[in-house]
Scaffold this active site. Structure first.
Site, PDB file in Angstrom:
ATOM      1  N   LYS A  96      -4.948 -16.175  -2.215  1.00  0.00           N
ATOM      2  CA  LYS A  96      -3.488 -16.014  -2.268  1.00  0.00           C
ATOM      3  C   LYS A  96      -2.868 -17.365  -2.557  1.00  0.00           C
ATOM      4  CE  LYS A  96      -0.355 -12.783  -1.729  1.00  0.00           C
ATOM      5  NZ  LYS A  96      -0.469 -11.350  -2.069  1.00  0.00           N
ATOM      6  N   GLY A 207      12.752  -1.144   2.526  1.00  0.00           N
ATOM      7  CA  GLY A 207      12.411  -2.058   1.435  1.00  0.00           C
ATOM      8  C   GLY A 207      12.407  -1.382   0.075  1.00  0.00           C
ATOM      9  N   GLY A 209      12.075  -2.381  -3.036  1.00  0.00           N
ATOM     10  CA  GLY A 209      11.686  -3.357  -4.058  1.00  0.00           C
ATOM     11  C   GLY A 209      10.699  -2.709  -4.991  1.00  0.00           C
ATOM     12  N   ASN A 210       9.804  -3.512  -5.563  1.00  0.00           N
ATOM     13  CA  ASN A 210       8.806  -2.970  -6.493  1.00  0.00           C
ATOM     14  C   ASN A 210       7.987  -1.871  -5.811  1.00  0.00           C
ATOM     15  OD1 ASN A 210       5.783  -3.035  -7.251  1.00  0.00           O
ATOM     16  ND2 ASN A 210       6.787  -3.775  -9.091  1.00  0.00           N
ATOM     17  N   GLY A 212       8.323  -0.253  -2.777  1.00  0.00           N
ATOM     18  CA  GLY A 212       9.062   0.861  -2.161  1.00  0.00           C
ATOM     19  C   GLY A 212       9.659   1.803  -3.192  1.00  0.00           C
TER      20      GLY A 212
HETATM   21  P1  NAD Z   1      10.156  -7.040  -3.628  1.00  0.00           P
HETATM   22  O1  NAD Z   1      10.724  -8.384  -3.468  1.00  0.00           O
HETATM   23  O2  NAD Z   1      10.205  -6.371  -4.961  1.00  0.00           O
HETATM   24  O3  NAD Z   1      10.820  -6.019  -2.591  1.00  0.00           O
HETATM   25  C1  NAD Z   1      11.054  -6.295  -1.252  1.00  0.00           C
HETATM   26  C2  NAD Z   1      12.228  -5.436  -0.804  1.00  0.00           C
HETATM   27  O4  NAD Z   1      12.373  -5.548   0.602  1.00  0.00           O
HETATM   28  C3  NAD Z   1      13.570  -5.836  -1.404  1.00  0.00           C
HETATM   29  O5  NAD Z   1      14.273  -4.671  -1.780  1.00  0.00           O
HETATM   30  C4  NAD Z   1      14.317  -6.506  -0.239  1.00  0.00           C
HETATM   31  O6  NAD Z   1      15.729  -6.326  -0.314  1.00  0.00           O
HETATM   32  C5  NAD Z   1      13.746  -5.703   0.904  1.00  0.00           C
HETATM   33  N1  NAD Z   1      13.872  -6.363   2.199  1.00  0.00           N
HETATM   34  C6  NAD Z   1      13.682  -7.654   2.540  1.00  0.00           C
HETATM   35  N2  NAD Z   1      13.900  -7.820   3.856  1.00  0.00           N
HETATM   36  C7  NAD Z   1      14.219  -6.602   4.344  1.00  0.00           C
HETATM   37  C8  NAD Z   1      14.556  -6.110   5.618  1.00  0.00           C
HETATM   38  N3  NAD Z   1      14.594  -6.912   6.674  1.00  0.00           N
HETATM   39  N4  NAD Z   1      14.816  -4.794   5.751  1.00  0.00           N
HETATM   40  C9  NAD Z   1      14.776  -3.969   4.688  1.00  0.00           C
HETATM   41  N5  NAD Z   1      14.471  -4.368   3.461  1.00  0.00           N
HETATM   42  C10 NAD Z   1      14.188  -5.671   3.292  1.00  0.00           C
HETATM   43  O7  NAD Z   1       8.643  -7.160  -3.124  1.00  0.00           O
HETATM   44  P2  NAD Z   1       7.456  -6.144  -3.393  1.00  0.00           P
HETATM   45  O8  NAD Z   1       6.632  -6.648  -4.532  1.00  0.00           O
HETATM   46  O9  NAD Z   1       7.947  -4.749  -3.388  1.00  0.00           O
HETATM   47  O10 NAD Z   1       6.578  -6.410  -2.091  1.00  0.00           O
HETATM   48  C11 NAD Z   1       6.923  -5.873  -0.828  1.00  0.00           C
HETATM   49  C12 NAD Z   1       5.743  -6.036   0.110  1.00  0.00           C
HETATM   50  O11 NAD Z   1       4.584  -5.397  -0.442  1.00  0.00           O
HETATM   51  C13 NAD Z   1       5.320  -7.485   0.379  1.00  0.00           C
HETATM   52  O12 NAD Z   1       4.811  -7.554   1.694  1.00  0.00           O
HETATM   53  C14 NAD Z   1       4.177  -7.692  -0.619  1.00  0.00           C
HETATM   54  O13 NAD Z   1       3.301  -8.717  -0.224  1.00  0.00           O
HETATM   55  C15 NAD Z   1       3.533  -6.325  -0.526  1.00  0.00           C
HETATM   56  N6  NAD Z   1       2.686  -5.985  -1.660  1.00  0.00           N
HETATM   57  C16 NAD Z   1       3.189  -5.989  -2.920  1.00  0.00           C
HETATM   58  C17 NAD Z   1       2.365  -5.601  -3.967  1.00  0.00           C
HETATM   59  C18 NAD Z   1       2.906  -5.491  -5.364  1.00  0.00           C
HETATM   60  O14 NAD Z   1       2.159  -4.994  -6.225  1.00  0.00           O
HETATM   61  N7  NAD Z   1       4.134  -5.870  -5.639  1.00  0.00           N
HETATM   62  C19 NAD Z   1       1.016  -5.262  -3.732  1.00  0.00           C
HETATM   63  C20 NAD Z   1       0.547  -5.266  -2.420  1.00  0.00           C
HETATM   64  C21 NAD Z   1       1.390  -5.631  -1.379  1.00  0.00           C
END
Ligand code: NAD
Length: 398
Positions: A96, A207, A209-210, A212
Protein backbone atom coordinates in the site's frame (compact mmCIF):
# COMPACT_ATOMS: atom_id res chain seq x y z
CA UNK A 1 -6.59 0.16 12.13
CA UNK A 2 -3.10 -1.37 12.37
CA UNK A 3 -3.88 -2.66 15.85
CA UNK A 4 -7.18 -4.10 14.69
CA UNK A 5 -5.61 -5.88 11.70
CA UNK A 6 -2.77 -7.30 13.79
CA UNK A 7 -5.09 -8.47 16.60
CA UNK A 8 -7.32 -10.23 14.07
CA UNK A 9 -4.29 -12.00 12.58
CA UNK A 10 -3.09 -13.02 16.09
CA UNK A 11 -6.54 -14.35 17.05
CA UNK A 12 -6.93 -16.36 13.87
CA UNK A 13 -3.31 -17.58 13.99
CA UNK A 14 -3.67 -18.79 17.59
CA UNK A 15 -6.88 -20.61 16.76
CA UNK A 16 -5.00 -22.38 13.96
CA UNK A 17 -2.35 -23.43 16.51
CA UNK A 18 0.45 -21.19 15.16
CA UNK A 19 3.35 -20.23 17.43
CA UNK A 20 3.95 -16.57 18.35
CA UNK A 21 7.03 -16.66 16.11
CA UNK A 22 4.97 -17.81 13.12
CA UNK A 23 2.39 -15.10 13.81
CA UNK A 24 5.11 -12.44 14.09
CA UNK A 25 6.36 -13.57 10.68
CA UNK A 26 2.86 -13.08 9.23
CA UNK A 27 2.58 -9.62 10.71
CA UNK A 28 5.96 -8.16 9.87
CA UNK A 29 6.31 -6.11 6.70
CA UNK A 30 8.91 -7.03 4.04
CA UNK A 31 9.96 -3.43 3.29
CA UNK A 32 8.96 0.12 4.13
CA UNK A 33 9.83 3.16 2.03
CA UNK A 34 9.25 6.79 2.90
CA UNK A 35 10.50 9.99 1.35
CA UNK A 36 9.66 13.64 0.99
CA UNK A 37 8.20 15.08 -2.19
CA UNK A 38 8.97 18.73 -2.84
CA UNK A 39 6.94 20.49 -5.51
CA UNK A 40 8.18 23.36 -7.68
CA UNK A 41 6.27 25.84 -5.46
CA UNK A 42 8.32 24.70 -2.44
CA UNK A 43 5.54 22.77 -0.69
CA UNK A 44 6.61 19.43 0.85
CA UNK A 45 4.68 16.19 1.44
CA UNK A 46 5.48 12.87 3.13
CA UNK A 47 5.16 9.87 0.82
CA UNK A 48 5.03 6.19 1.78
CA UNK A 49 5.02 2.71 0.26
CA UNK A 50 4.84 -0.35 2.48
CA UNK A 51 5.42 -3.82 1.01
CA UNK A 52 3.94 -6.35 3.39
CA UNK A 53 4.27 -9.72 1.65
CA UNK A 54 5.13 -11.03 -1.82
CA UNK A 55 4.93 -14.66 -0.84
CA UNK A 56 2.07 -15.33 -3.28
CA UNK A 57 3.08 -12.88 -6.05
CA UNK A 58 4.11 -9.25 -6.70
CA UNK A 59 3.06 -6.72 -4.05
CA UNK A 60 -0.32 -5.22 -4.94
CA UNK A 61 -2.17 -2.32 -3.40
CA UNK A 62 -3.51 1.18 -3.87
CA UNK A 63 -2.06 4.64 -3.40
CA UNK A 64 -4.03 7.03 -1.19
CA UNK A 65 -3.77 10.84 -1.28
CA UNK A 66 -5.23 12.07 2.02
CA UNK A 67 -4.08 14.50 4.76
CA UNK A 68 -4.33 11.74 7.39
CA UNK A 69 -2.06 9.26 5.61
CA UNK A 70 0.73 8.10 7.95
CA UNK A 71 3.00 5.09 8.37
CA UNK A 72 0.63 3.09 10.54
CA UNK A 73 -2.32 3.59 8.21
CA UNK A 74 -0.25 2.48 5.20
CA UNK A 75 1.15 -0.50 7.18
CA UNK A 76 -2.36 -1.57 8.14
CA UNK A 77 -3.70 -1.28 4.60
CA UNK A 78 -0.66 -3.13 3.19
CA UNK A 79 -1.18 -5.94 5.70
CA UNK A 80 -4.88 -6.21 4.89
CA UNK A 81 -3.99 -6.43 1.17
CA UNK A 82 -1.83 -9.54 1.64
CA UNK A 83 -4.70 -11.24 3.43
CA UNK A 84 -7.22 -9.99 0.85
CA UNK A 85 -5.27 -11.27 -2.15
CA UNK A 86 -4.83 -14.59 -0.35
CA UNK A 87 -8.56 -14.89 0.43
CA UNK A 88 -9.41 -13.88 -3.15
CA UNK A 89 -7.17 -16.67 -4.44
CA UNK A 90 -5.12 -14.48 -6.79
CA UNK A 91 -1.34 -14.82 -7.20
CA UNK A 92 -0.49 -11.39 -5.79
CA UNK A 93 0.90 -10.12 -2.51
CA UNK A 94 0.11 -7.06 -0.42
CA UNK A 95 1.36 -3.50 -0.39
CA UNK A 96 0.00 0.00 0.00
CA UNK A 97 1.13 3.55 -0.57
CA UNK A 98 0.11 7.06 0.14
CA UNK A 99 0.96 10.71 0.35
CA UNK A 100 -0.12 12.94 3.24
CA UNK A 101 -1.76 15.63 1.14
CA UNK A 102 -5.14 17.17 0.50
CA UNK A 103 -5.31 16.75 -3.29
CA UNK A 104 -8.36 19.04 -3.51
CA UNK A 105 -6.10 21.93 -2.47
CA UNK A 106 -3.70 21.31 -5.40
CA UNK A 107 -3.94 22.62 -8.96
CA UNK A 108 -4.09 20.01 -11.73
CA UNK A 109 -0.45 20.78 -12.59
CA UNK A 110 0.66 20.33 -8.97
CA UNK A 111 -1.28 17.05 -8.72
CA UNK A 112 0.49 15.73 -11.84
CA UNK A 113 3.87 16.85 -10.47
CA UNK A 114 3.14 15.11 -7.14
CA UNK A 115 2.07 11.90 -8.92
CA UNK A 116 5.16 11.82 -11.11
CA UNK A 117 7.50 12.57 -8.18
CA UNK A 118 5.89 9.76 -6.18
CA UNK A 119 6.95 7.35 -8.94
CA UNK A 120 10.45 8.88 -9.16
CA UNK A 121 10.89 8.22 -5.44
CA UNK A 122 9.87 4.57 -5.80
CA UNK A 123 11.12 3.59 -9.25
CA UNK A 124 13.56 0.93 -8.02
CA UNK A 125 10.98 -0.77 -5.82
CA UNK A 126 7.99 -1.06 -8.18
CA UNK A 127 7.34 -2.70 -11.54
CA UNK A 128 5.15 -5.34 -13.24
CA UNK A 129 6.82 -8.26 -11.44
CA UNK A 130 7.77 -6.45 -8.21
CA UNK A 131 5.02 -4.19 -6.95
CA UNK A 132 1.95 -3.11 -8.90
CA UNK A 133 0.15 -0.10 -7.35
CA UNK A 134 -3.43 0.97 -8.08
CA UNK A 135 -5.78 3.84 -7.12
CA UNK A 136 -7.34 4.20 -3.67
CA UNK A 137 -9.05 7.08 -1.87
CA UNK A 138 -8.60 10.36 -3.83
CA UNK A 139 -6.56 8.79 -6.61
CA UNK A 140 -8.07 7.88 -9.98
CA UNK A 141 -7.34 6.70 -13.53
CA UNK A 142 -5.90 10.09 -14.53
CA UNK A 143 -3.39 10.01 -11.67
CA UNK A 144 -2.47 6.40 -12.46
CA UNK A 145 -2.01 7.30 -16.16
CA UNK A 146 0.52 9.98 -15.15
CA UNK A 147 2.28 7.46 -12.92
CA UNK A 148 2.48 4.82 -15.67
CA UNK A 149 3.86 7.40 -18.08
CA UNK A 150 6.51 8.42 -15.54
CA UNK A 151 7.41 4.78 -14.87
CA UNK A 152 7.73 4.12 -18.62
CA UNK A 153 10.01 7.16 -19.01
CA UNK A 154 12.23 5.99 -16.16
CA UNK A 155 12.33 2.25 -16.87
CA UNK A 156 11.56 1.79 -20.56
CA UNK A 157 8.82 -0.72 -19.64
CA UNK A 158 6.07 -0.68 -22.29
CA UNK A 159 3.76 -3.41 -20.95
CA UNK A 160 1.47 -1.05 -19.00
CA UNK A 161 1.46 -3.79 -16.33
CA UNK A 162 3.29 -1.58 -13.82
CA UNK A 163 0.05 -0.08 -12.42
CA UNK A 164 -3.63 -1.04 -12.53
CA UNK A 165 -6.68 1.18 -12.49
CA UNK A 166 -5.53 2.93 -15.68
CA UNK A 167 -7.99 4.64 -18.01
CA UNK A 168 -9.50 2.35 -20.65
CA UNK A 169 -7.66 4.26 -23.43
CA UNK A 170 -4.41 3.58 -21.59
CA UNK A 171 -4.86 -0.22 -21.29
CA UNK A 172 -7.10 -0.20 -18.21
CA UNK A 173 -9.70 -2.94 -17.78
CA UNK A 174 -13.37 -2.65 -18.49
CA UNK A 175 -15.32 -3.28 -15.30
CA UNK A 176 -12.56 -1.98 -12.97
CA UNK A 177 -14.50 1.12 -11.87
CA UNK A 178 -17.46 -0.88 -10.66
CA UNK A 179 -15.53 -3.94 -9.49
CA UNK A 180 -15.36 -3.30 -5.74
CA UNK A 181 -19.05 -2.40 -5.47
CA UNK A 182 -20.07 -5.26 -7.78
CA UNK A 183 -17.95 -7.63 -5.72
CA UNK A 184 -19.76 -6.48 -2.57
CA UNK A 185 -23.07 -7.39 -4.20
CA UNK A 186 -21.80 -10.87 -5.12
CA UNK A 187 -20.46 -11.55 -1.60
CA UNK A 188 -23.62 -10.29 0.12
CA UNK A 189 -25.82 -12.36 -2.21
CA UNK A 190 -23.79 -15.50 -1.49
CA UNK A 191 -23.95 -14.96 2.28
CA UNK A 192 -27.70 -14.18 2.15
CA UNK A 193 -28.23 -17.43 0.21
CA UNK A 194 -26.69 -19.29 3.13
CA UNK A 195 -28.41 -17.31 5.88
CA UNK A 196 -31.79 -17.45 7.51
CA UNK A 197 -32.69 -14.04 6.06
CA UNK A 198 -34.83 -14.76 3.04
CA UNK A 199 -36.96 -12.67 0.75
CA UNK A 200 -36.66 -8.91 0.26
CA UNK A 201 -34.17 -7.04 2.42
CA UNK A 202 -33.66 -3.43 3.41
CA UNK A 203 -30.25 -1.81 3.58
CA UNK A 204 -28.57 1.44 4.57
CA UNK A 205 -25.36 2.64 2.94
CA UNK A 206 -22.65 4.81 4.50
CA UNK A 207 -20.38 6.50 1.93
CA UNK A 208 -21.59 7.40 -1.56
CA UNK A 209 -18.17 7.26 -3.26
CA UNK A 210 -16.74 4.93 -5.88
CA UNK A 211 -17.39 1.75 -3.90
CA UNK A 212 -20.73 2.70 -2.32
CA UNK A 213 -22.34 4.13 -5.46
CA UNK A 214 -21.46 1.13 -7.64
CA UNK A 215 -22.61 -1.22 -4.90
CA UNK A 216 -26.02 0.48 -4.86
CA UNK A 217 -26.27 0.74 -8.66
CA UNK A 218 -25.40 -2.92 -9.26
CA UNK A 219 -27.68 -4.02 -6.41
CA UNK A 220 -30.59 -2.03 -7.87
CA UNK A 221 -30.14 -3.71 -11.26
CA UNK A 222 -29.50 -7.25 -10.12
CA UNK A 223 -31.49 -7.42 -6.88
CA UNK A 224 -34.57 -5.20 -7.12
CA UNK A 225 -35.80 -6.80 -3.87
CA UNK A 226 -32.90 -5.21 -1.93
CA UNK A 227 -34.44 -1.93 -0.84
CA UNK A 228 -32.06 1.00 -0.27
CA UNK A 229 -33.68 3.03 2.52
CA UNK A 230 -30.85 5.37 3.54
CA UNK A 231 -27.56 6.69 2.21
CA UNK A 232 -24.96 9.17 3.44
CA UNK A 233 -21.82 10.94 2.33
CA UNK A 234 -19.53 12.97 4.57
CA UNK A 235 -22.24 15.66 4.90
CA UNK A 236 -24.87 13.23 6.23
CA UNK A 237 -27.71 11.97 4.05
CA UNK A 238 -31.29 10.89 3.68
CA UNK A 239 -33.72 8.21 4.83
CA UNK A 240 -36.87 7.04 3.08
CA UNK A 241 -38.63 3.92 4.37
CA UNK A 242 -40.38 3.64 1.01
CA UNK A 243 -37.05 3.18 -0.74
CA UNK A 244 -34.57 5.35 -2.63
CA UNK A 245 -33.51 5.07 -6.26
CA UNK A 246 -29.75 4.47 -6.49
CA UNK A 247 -29.76 5.79 -10.04
CA UNK A 248 -31.48 9.02 -8.99
CA UNK A 249 -29.07 9.49 -6.06
CA UNK A 250 -26.08 8.84 -8.27
CA UNK A 251 -27.24 11.27 -10.97
CA UNK A 252 -27.78 13.84 -8.21
CA UNK A 253 -24.31 13.30 -6.69
CA UNK A 254 -22.73 13.61 -10.14
CA UNK A 255 -24.01 17.19 -10.31
CA UNK A 256 -21.62 17.91 -7.42
CA UNK A 257 -24.26 18.28 -4.73
CA UNK A 258 -24.41 16.67 -1.27
CA UNK A 259 -26.83 13.88 -0.37
CA UNK A 260 -28.36 16.07 2.35
CA UNK A 261 -29.64 18.32 -0.44
CA UNK A 262 -31.54 15.47 -2.15
CA UNK A 263 -35.14 16.35 -2.80
CA UNK A 264 -37.02 13.44 -1.21
CA UNK A 265 -36.68 11.61 2.12
CA UNK A 266 -35.86 12.75 5.64
CA UNK A 267 -32.43 14.22 6.45
CA UNK A 268 -30.27 12.08 8.74
CA UNK A 269 -26.74 12.27 10.07
CA UNK A 270 -24.22 9.45 10.09
CA UNK A 271 -24.99 8.38 13.67
CA UNK A 272 -28.65 8.01 12.75
CA UNK A 273 -27.74 5.98 9.68
CA UNK A 274 -25.79 3.49 11.80
CA UNK A 275 -28.72 2.95 14.14
CA UNK A 276 -31.42 2.32 11.51
CA UNK A 277 -33.55 -0.79 11.81
CA UNK A 278 -32.46 -2.44 8.54
CA UNK A 279 -31.36 -5.93 7.53
CA UNK A 280 -27.98 -4.84 6.18
CA UNK A 281 -25.71 -1.94 7.06
CA UNK A 282 -23.17 -1.40 4.27
CA UNK A 283 -20.09 0.63 5.30
CA UNK A 284 -18.35 2.18 2.29
CA UNK A 285 -16.75 5.35 3.71
CA UNK A 286 -13.52 5.21 5.69
CA UNK A 287 -11.94 3.24 8.52
CA UNK A 288 -13.13 3.07 12.16
CA UNK A 289 -16.76 4.02 11.38
CA UNK A 290 -18.02 1.53 13.97
CA UNK A 291 -16.29 1.43 17.34
CA UNK A 292 -17.07 0.52 20.96
CA UNK A 293 -18.94 3.80 21.45
CA UNK A 294 -21.52 3.51 18.66
CA UNK A 295 -21.74 -0.25 18.09
CA UNK A 296 -24.52 -0.61 20.67
CA UNK A 297 -26.88 1.39 18.49
CA UNK A 298 -26.60 -0.96 15.49
CA UNK A 299 -29.82 -2.84 14.79
CA UNK A 300 -28.87 -4.38 11.43
CA UNK A 301 -28.53 -8.17 11.25
CA UNK A 302 -25.60 -7.96 8.85
CA UNK A 303 -22.74 -5.45 8.57
CA UNK A 304 -21.06 -5.44 5.16
CA UNK A 305 -17.53 -4.01 5.30
CA UNK A 306 -17.10 -2.42 1.88
CA UNK A 307 -14.51 0.07 3.16
CA UNK A 308 -11.15 -1.04 4.54
CA UNK A 309 -11.17 -1.43 8.31
CA UNK A 310 -14.55 0.25 8.95
CA UNK A 311 -15.04 -1.67 12.23
CA UNK A 312 -12.52 -1.43 15.08
CA UNK A 313 -11.46 -4.49 17.06
CA UNK A 314 -13.66 -3.56 20.04
CA UNK A 315 -16.51 -2.76 17.67
CA UNK A 316 -16.09 -6.19 16.10
CA UNK A 317 -16.14 -7.97 19.46
CA UNK A 318 -19.35 -6.14 20.35
CA UNK A 319 -20.96 -7.03 16.99
CA UNK A 320 -20.25 -10.69 17.72
CA UNK A 321 -21.78 -10.34 21.19
CA UNK A 322 -24.83 -8.68 19.59
CA UNK A 323 -25.06 -11.65 17.15
CA UNK A 324 -24.59 -9.39 14.15
CA UNK A 325 -22.97 -11.09 11.13
CA UNK A 326 -19.94 -9.02 10.13
CA UNK A 327 -18.85 -9.69 6.53
CA UNK A 328 -15.16 -8.71 6.56
CA UNK A 329 -13.45 -6.19 4.29
CA UNK A 330 -10.86 -8.67 3.03
CA UNK A 331 -13.73 -10.57 1.41
CA UNK A 332 -16.45 -7.94 0.85
CA UNK A 333 -14.26 -5.43 -0.99
CA UNK A 334 -11.91 -7.89 -2.72
CA UNK A 335 -13.62 -7.27 -6.08
CA UNK A 336 -11.36 -4.28 -6.75
CA UNK A 337 -8.09 -6.15 -6.38
CA UNK A 338 -9.44 -9.13 -8.31
CA UNK A 339 -10.21 -6.96 -11.35
CA UNK A 340 -6.89 -5.15 -10.85
CA UNK A 341 -5.26 -8.56 -11.13
CA UNK A 342 -7.33 -9.27 -14.28
CA UNK A 343 -6.14 -5.94 -15.73
CA UNK A 344 -2.52 -6.98 -15.06
CA UNK A 345 -3.16 -10.37 -16.72
CA UNK A 346 -4.62 -8.62 -19.79
CA UNK A 347 -1.64 -6.21 -19.99
CA UNK A 348 0.88 -9.02 -19.71
CA UNK A 349 -0.88 -11.00 -22.48
CA UNK A 350 -1.50 -7.89 -24.61
CA UNK A 351 -5.26 -8.57 -24.51
CA UNK A 352 -8.41 -6.49 -23.95
CA UNK A 353 -11.33 -8.45 -22.52
CA UNK A 354 -15.01 -7.55 -22.79
CA UNK A 355 -16.72 -6.26 -19.66
CA UNK A 356 -18.86 -9.38 -19.65
CA UNK A 357 -15.77 -11.60 -19.51
CA UNK A 358 -14.24 -9.53 -16.70
CA UNK A 359 -17.47 -9.66 -14.69
CA UNK A 360 -17.77 -13.43 -15.17
CA UNK A 361 -14.20 -13.94 -13.92
CA UNK A 362 -14.90 -11.67 -10.94
CA UNK A 363 -18.01 -13.67 -10.12
CA UNK A 364 -16.06 -16.93 -10.26
CA UNK A 365 -13.30 -15.73 -7.92
CA UNK A 366 -15.67 -14.20 -5.38
CA UNK A 367 -18.14 -17.09 -5.33
CA UNK A 368 -15.25 -19.44 -4.61
CA UNK A 369 -13.74 -17.17 -1.97
CA UNK A 370 -17.07 -16.67 -0.18
CA UNK A 371 -17.80 -20.40 -0.18
CA UNK A 372 -14.34 -21.20 1.21
CA UNK A 373 -14.60 -18.59 3.97
CA UNK A 374 -18.12 -19.73 4.83
CA UNK A 375 -17.08 -23.39 4.97
CA UNK A 376 -14.14 -22.59 7.22
CA UNK A 377 -16.39 -20.59 9.49
CA UNK A 378 -18.68 -23.65 9.84
CA UNK A 379 -15.84 -26.14 10.18
CA UNK A 380 -13.84 -24.17 12.78
CA UNK A 381 -16.87 -22.54 14.48
CA UNK A 382 -15.53 -19.06 13.74
CA UNK A 383 -17.25 -15.80 12.83
CA UNK A 384 -16.81 -14.94 9.13
CA UNK A 385 -14.10 -12.38 9.87
CA UNK A 386 -11.84 -14.76 11.76
CA UNK A 387 -12.59 -17.47 9.20
CA UNK A 388 -11.47 -15.16 6.40
CA UNK A 389 -8.21 -14.38 8.20
CA UNK A 390 -7.71 -18.08 9.00
CA UNK A 391 -8.27 -19.03 5.35
CA UNK A 392 -5.73 -16.39 4.28
CA UNK A 393 -3.20 -17.51 6.89
CA UNK A 394 -3.35 -21.11 5.68
CA UNK A 395 -2.59 -19.89 2.15
CA UNK A 396 0.16 -17.51 3.30
CA UNK A 397 2.08 -20.08 5.33
CA UNK A 398 1.80 -23.05 2.96
P1 NAD B 1 -14.31 7.66 -2.24
O1 NAD B 1 -13.47 8.78 -1.80
O2 NAD B 1 -14.73 7.56 -3.67
O3 NAD B 1 -15.66 7.60 -1.37
C1 NAD B 1 -15.72 7.74 0.01
C2 NAD B 1 -17.10 8.28 0.35
O4 NAD B 1 -17.26 8.26 1.76
C3 NAD B 1 -17.35 9.72 -0.09
O5 NAD B 1 -18.64 9.82 -0.63
C4 NAD B 1 -17.30 10.53 1.22
O6 NAD B 1 -18.15 11.67 1.19
C5 NAD B 1 -17.85 9.48 2.16
N1 NAD B 1 -17.52 9.73 3.56
C6 NAD B 1 -16.37 10.14 4.12
N2 NAD B 1 -16.51 10.23 5.46
C7 NAD B 1 -17.78 9.85 5.73
C8 NAD B 1 -18.54 9.72 6.91
N3 NAD B 1 -18.01 9.99 8.09
N4 NAD B 1 -19.81 9.29 6.81
C9 NAD B 1 -20.36 9.01 5.61
N5 NAD B 1 -19.70 9.11 4.46
C10 NAD B 1 -18.42 9.52 4.52
O7 NAD B 1 -13.52 6.34 -1.80
P2 NAD B 1 -13.76 4.86 -2.32
O8 NAD B 1 -12.77 4.55 -3.39
O9 NAD B 1 -15.20 4.61 -2.55
O10 NAD B 1 -13.27 4.05 -1.04
C11 NAD B 1 -14.07 3.91 0.11
C12 NAD B 1 -13.47 2.84 1.00
O11 NAD B 1 -13.36 1.60 0.28
C13 NAD B 1 -12.05 3.13 1.51
O12 NAD B 1 -11.91 2.54 2.78
C14 NAD B 1 -11.17 2.38 0.50
O13 NAD B 1 -9.91 2.06 1.03
C15 NAD B 1 -12.03 1.15 0.31
N6 NAD B 1 -11.75 0.42 -0.92
C16 NAD B 1 -11.83 1.03 -2.12
C17 NAD B 1 -11.61 0.28 -3.27
C18 NAD B 1 -11.79 0.88 -4.63
O14 NAD B 1 -11.73 0.12 -5.61
N7 NAD B 1 -12.04 2.17 -4.76
C19 NAD B 1 -11.26 -1.09 -3.18
C20 NAD B 1 -11.20 -1.68 -1.91
C21 NAD B 1 -11.44 -0.92 -0.78
Amino acid sequence: MLDTARKLIRDAGRKLGLSDKQIDELIKTDAEHNFEIELADGSKYHAYRVQHSNKRGPYKGGIRFHPQVDYDEVRALATLMSFKTAVAGIPMGGGKGGVAVDPKALSKEALEELSRKYVQGLKDHIGPDKDVPAPDVNTNAQIIDWMVDEYENLSGDQTKASFTGKSIENSGSLGRDAATGRGGVIVLREILNKSSISGPITYALQGWGNVGSFFALVAEKEHPDWKLVAATDSSGGIYDAGGLSAKALDDFKKTGRKLTEFTTGRKIDNDQLLSLDVDVLALAALENAVDENNVGSIKAKIVLELANGPVTYLGYEALNAQKVTDIPDILANAGGVIVSYLEWVQNKAGEHWTEDRVNKELEKYLKNATRQVYERSRKNQLPLKEAAFAEAIVRLIS
